[in-house]
Design a protein around this motif. Structure first.
Motif, PDB file in Angstrom:
ATOM      1  N   TYR A   1       0.837  -1.214   0.000  1.00  0.00           N
ATOM      2  CA  TYR A   1       0.000   0.000   0.000  1.00  0.00           C
ATOM      3  C   TYR A   1       0.866   1.255   0.000  1.00  0.00           C
ATOM      4  CZ  TYR A   1      -3.583  -3.330   1.592  1.00  0.00           C
ATOM      5  OH  TYR A   1      -4.412  -4.398   1.718  1.00  0.00           O
TER       6      TYR A   1
ATOM      7  N   TRP B   1      -1.220   4.163  -1.922  1.00  0.00           N
ATOM      8  CA  TRP B   1      -2.641   3.980  -1.646  1.00  0.00           C
ATOM      9  C   TRP B   1      -2.979   4.623  -0.310  1.00  0.00           C
ATOM     10  CZ3 TRP B   1      -5.612  -1.080  -2.860  1.00  0.00           C
ATOM     11  CH2 TRP B   1      -5.441  -1.401  -4.213  1.00  0.00           C
TER      12      TRP B   1
ATOM     13  N   GLU C   1      -8.673   3.358   0.438  1.00  0.00           N
ATOM     14  CA  GLU C   1      -8.616   2.603  -0.826  1.00  0.00           C
ATOM     15  C   GLU C   1      -8.289   1.139  -0.572  1.00  0.00           C
ATOM     16  OE1 GLU C   1      -7.133   6.039  -3.991  1.00  0.00           O
ATOM     17  OE2 GLU C   1      -5.676   5.109  -2.666  1.00  0.00           O
TER      18      GLU C   1
END
Ligand SMILES: Nc1ncnc2c1ncn2[C@@H]1O[C@H](COP(=O)(O)OP(=O)(O)O)[C@@H](O)[C@H]1O
Ligand SMILES: [Mg+2]
Length: 255
Positions: free
Chosen positions: A63, A68, A72
């Motif tokens: 991530y 991200w 999300e």
């Protein structure tokens, strides 16, 4: 708005993961919404819940590397119960740490802050199980943590590292309120003596050593081996007594 807690010591094997997972378990049973994040590439946080993260793509390192936000990523969080979500880690967190090492600290130290921002209102607590390291993840935690709790066992190496850990947190101007003694064997002279030493370390840094000691009990590793759960979440009457220690700790820490 979630309170952000991190369990830390720059030594391994002192029960950071056991404490983070059990505290998260206790809070989830109290119907507090908890996001438990593995801050250690070893991946033990999710393994406590029976999830081997080695080959997972949906981990903290992935991530952060892809920029991200947590919201999300939230569809991929491991849902343990209605109140507890886990973000696992694996080697990709180490890769991320290496990748970002040359960034300007102003950017490098804000990755976790940017990541969790979008879910801070969805949880009561965001809990980090930290690696025994002084690294970029620690620098990131320093930027966001409300309560950094030092975990230490009453033996020479760990007491020494508790001192080092508190020097690090002093340097970084992180407020630490508590040291939690773990794996204690109070029927031994050595542990009684070393707890006095740990108390002195706490006193010299003006912080509290909790009155709740977590005793050395096989039940903590048994729960993980047999039930694939932190002890706090095992539904078995045999464990009721042992489960009280982390319940008491949560109360004493004021969560
Ligand atoms: N209170 C306890 N009594 C007995 N064993 C424990 C206790 N807490 C943790 N352990 C065991 O000690 C080892 C190290 O604990 P762990 O939580 O992984 O430490 P860390 O995350 O600091 O490396 C594990 O095998 C764990 O099961
Ligand atoms: Mg650990």
């Amino acid at each position: 708005m979630a309170k952000i807690i991190a369990f830390y010591n720059n030594k391994g094997g002192v029960a950071k993961t056991t404490t983070a997972t059990n505290v998260a378990g206790v809070l989830s049973l109290q119907k507090k919404k908890v996001l438990l994040i593995d801050g250690d590439p070893q991946g033990h946080t999710s393994l406590t819940f029976g999830v081997d993260s080695d080959d997972l793509q949906t981990t903290l390192g992935a991530y952060l590397s892809s920029n991200w936000t947590a919201s999300e990523a939230s569809q991929y969080f491991i849902k343990i119960n209605d109140f507890l979500d886990v973000i696992p880690s694996n080697q990709s967190l180490s890769d991320f740490i290496i990748l970002t090492s040359s960034e300007d600290p102003k950017i490098r130290n804000k990755h976790l802050k940017n990541f969790i921002e979008s879910v801070k209102n969805d949880y009561d607590y965001i809990i980090f199980d930290m690696a025994p390291a002084v690294d970029i993840i620690l620098e990131n935690i320093v930027e966001i943590v409300d309560d950094l709790v030092v975990v230490a066992t009453p033996e020479t190496y760990a007491v020494k590292n508790a001192e080092t850990t508190l020097k690090i947190t002093d340097d970084k101007q992180v407020t630490v309120r508590h040291i939690v003694p773990t794996k204690t064997q109070m029927n031994t002279k050595t542990h009684k003596f070393m707890l006095e030493n740990l108390q002195e370390v706490a006193d010299s840094h003006h912080i509290n050593m909790t009155k709740t000691y977590i005793p050395n009990l096989i039940a903590f590793s048994e729960a993980v081996s047999i039930y694939e759960l932190p002890l706090a979440l095992v539904n078995d009457k045999r464990y009721l007594k042992a489960q009280e220690y982390y319940q008491n700790l949560v109360e004493e820490l004021g969560y």
